[in-house]
Design an enzyme around this catalytic site. Structure first.
Site, PDB file in Angstrom:
ATOM      1  N   ARG A  49      41.286 -72.179  11.714  1.00 37.90           N
ATOM      2  CA  ARG A  49      40.112 -71.888  10.899  1.00 37.90           C
ATOM      3  C   ARG A  49      40.527 -71.811   9.435  1.00 37.90           C
ATOM      4  NH1 ARG A  49      37.930 -66.641  14.347  1.00 37.90           N
ATOM      5  NH2 ARG A  49      37.695 -67.688  16.366  1.00 37.90           N
ATOM      6  N   ASP A  51      38.973 -70.533   5.677  1.00 36.45           N
ATOM      7  CA  ASP A  51      37.928 -69.668   5.158  1.00 36.45           C
ATOM      8  C   ASP A  51      37.024 -70.411   4.177  1.00 36.45           C
ATOM      9  OD1 ASP A  51      38.838 -67.490   6.617  1.00 36.45           O
ATOM     10  OD2 ASP A  51      40.144 -66.777   5.010  1.00 36.45           O
ATOM     11  N   ARG A 194      46.687 -66.100   0.924  1.00 40.15           N
ATOM     12  CA  ARG A 194      46.101 -65.692  -0.358  1.00 40.15           C
ATOM     13  C   ARG A 194      46.619 -64.324  -0.795  1.00 40.15           C
ATOM     14  NH1 ARG A 194      39.984 -66.336   1.028  1.00 40.15           N
ATOM     15  NH2 ARG A 194      39.707 -65.414  -1.042  1.00 40.15           N
TER      16      ARG A 194
END
Length: 241
Positions: A49, A51, A194
């Site tokens: 996945r 974001d 991140r």
């Protein structure tokens, strides 16, 4: 029959890869395109996945169908898909081949532009003031390879069985005004890259020391790590099987 599909996408307009209610996702667009071409409902399973706002240079997914895939299938898909999603190839695989569970490693890059560049606004985090020290950030990044538990860099409200990841590469390089962070691992936690980048930039700007970066990893406390840098600078670059 099971097929693997390789694609890339600009994630700017999408609420991530995974289908979500009332949100536009890459998975939804791909499902609709394949189902339209085959005239049969198809649901793809992604290798992972991404974001909201995150891009993919290389993503894989698989789908099942009993309909024969024609030679012009990729061309037909790309004629239906929006311009910010591109299918590169489709190939038949063994029935038990799984896009997510069979992936051995995943690689990401995070891109920081030193200064202002209006043409890279959607594809980099732009730092206008102080220039971070690349040598310090690399000295801190290499410490990541010494650890397995990355709870410090994980999104707090996430359901996972383990915070362990096997990081095999983590380093910065510079190309002119562009700073690029590369990281490879067998798996990643939500928001992990991140948060790591935000903390490494704190090292580069002298806000924390390399020794403190190690302490932050060992604390297993997200509040000790740096900010989660903007999604637009993050790219999924490679998946290996």
């Amino acid at each position: 029959m099971r097929y693997f599909i390789e694609l890339s996408y600009n994630g700017t307009k999408y609420h991530g890869w995974q289908i979500q209610p009332d949100m536009v996702s890459v998975q939804e667009k791909l499902n609709n395109a394949i189902s339209t071409v085959l005239q049969s409902k198809v649901e793809v399973v992604g290798a992972g996945r991404t974001d909201t706002g995150v891009h993919a240079v290389q993503m894989f997914a698989h789908f099942n169908t009993e309909i024969l895939i024609e030679n012009n299938f990729v061309h037909k898909l790309n004629s239906i898909l929006p311009n910010d999603i591109s299918v590169d190839k489709v190939l038949e695989v063994l029935e038990d081949k799984h896009a997510r569970f069979d992936a051995k490693s995943r690689s990401y890059e995070y891109r920081i532009w030193l200064g202002r560049n209006p043409f890279l606004l959607d594809f980099s985090w732009q730092i206008h003031s102080q220039k971070p020290d690349l040598s310090k950030m690399n000295a801190a990044a290499i410490l990541l390879l010494e650890y397995e538990n990355f709870q410090t860099f994980s999104k707090v409200k996430t359901e996972v069985h383990t915070f362990n990841c096997n990081v095999t590469a983590a380093f910065w390089r510079q190309e002119g005004n562009l700073l690029i962070f590369h990281i490879s691992a067998n798996r990643f936690l939500r928001n992990m890259v991140r948060a790591i980048v935000g903390t490494l930039v704190d090292v580069g700007l002298g806000k924390i020391s390399i020794a403190e970066f190690r302490q932050i990893i060992e604390s297993k406390n997200r509040s000790n790590a740096g900010l989660s840098v903007p999604a637009k600078g993050l790219f999924l670059t490679q998946i290996k099987y």
